[in-house]
Enzyme design. Structure first.
Site, mmCIF file in Angstrom:
data_model
loop_
_atom_site.group_PDB
_atom_site.id
_atom_site.type_symbol
_atom_site.label_atom_id
_atom_site.label_comp_id
_atom_site.label_asym_id
_atom_site.label_seq_id
_atom_site.Cartn_x
_atom_site.Cartn_y
_atom_site.Cartn_z
ATOM 1 N N MET A 64 -13.312 74.887 13.852
ATOM 2 C CA MET A 64 -14.548 74.206 14.243
ATOM 3 C C MET A 64 -15.047 74.751 15.571
ATOM 4 O O MET A 64 -14.255 74.985 16.475
ATOM 5 C CB MET A 64 -14.293 72.700 14.359
ATOM 6 C CG MET A 64 -13.938 72.045 13.033
ATOM 7 S SD MET A 64 -12.856 70.596 13.217
ATOM 8 C CE MET A 64 -11.242 71.349 13.188
ATOM 9 N N CYS A 65 -16.346 74.943 15.641
ATOM 10 C CA CYS A 65 -17.021 75.284 16.891
ATOM 11 C C CYS A 65 -18.391 74.631 16.829
ATOM 12 O O CYS A 65 -18.593 73.728 16.019
ATOM 13 C CB CYS A 65 -17.083 76.797 17.112
ATOM 14 S SG CYS A 65 -18.047 77.742 15.923
ATOM 15 N N GLY A 66 -19.312 75.066 17.662
ATOM 16 C CA GLY A 66 -20.636 74.453 17.646
ATOM 17 C C GLY A 66 -21.326 74.564 16.294
ATOM 18 O O GLY A 66 -21.852 73.588 15.773
#
Length: 151
Positions: A64-66
């Site tokens: 997960m990231c932005g």
């Protein structure tokens, strides 16, 4: 099933909630970072998770990231890994059934927590269907091997 998770600082809180949910659903979780909200270089986290999955330390991984995009691009640098960004139910299912993706990537700034849980559930419940997709996945593996030999 054993899962490896990772995030950058943009998705740290999101990752912690997803971890909690997956543990409550009976999954064994290994967290490869980040461990707080301080800035990190997300490619380092993505490659740690992807390499661990490629090495068989876990069945699958979730990054997960932005947006999920940077994590996917980075994880796909590891030979043998197929990481897919999924923000809808159909893509989450097809990432497994058609592409045999071992890593699910999601964007904490793109989707909400409840949808992320739903996508993880769908992706984790789906298996590779083979069939007409098998030669395509085999071709991806062919290119992985080809470029690995060149380096």
């Amino acid at each position: 099933m054993k899962l490896i998770v990772g995030s950058d600082e943009a998705a740290y809180d999101f990752k912690e909630k997803i971890k909690e949910y997956l543990i409550s659903e009976g999954y064994e979780i290994v967290d490869k970072g980040t461990y707080d909200g301080r800035p990190v270089l997300y490619p380092d986290i993505a490659v740690k998770v992807a390499q661990a999955v490629a090495d068989g330390e876990a069945d699958r991984g979730i990054l997960m990231c932005g947006t999920g995009i940077g994590m996917s691009i980075s994880a796909n640098k590891v030979p043998g890994i197929r990481a897919a960004v999924c923000h809808d139910c159909y893509s989450a299912e097809r990432a497994r059934k058609s592409n045999n993706a071992q890593i699910l990537c999601m964007g904490a700034r793109v989707i909400g927590l409840e949808l992320a849980k739903q996508l993880a559930d769908i992706w984790l419940a789906s298996d590779f269907s083979g069939g007409r997709s098998q030669p395509k996945v085999d071709r991806i593996s062919y290119y992985d091997d080809l470029y690995k030999k060149q380096n």
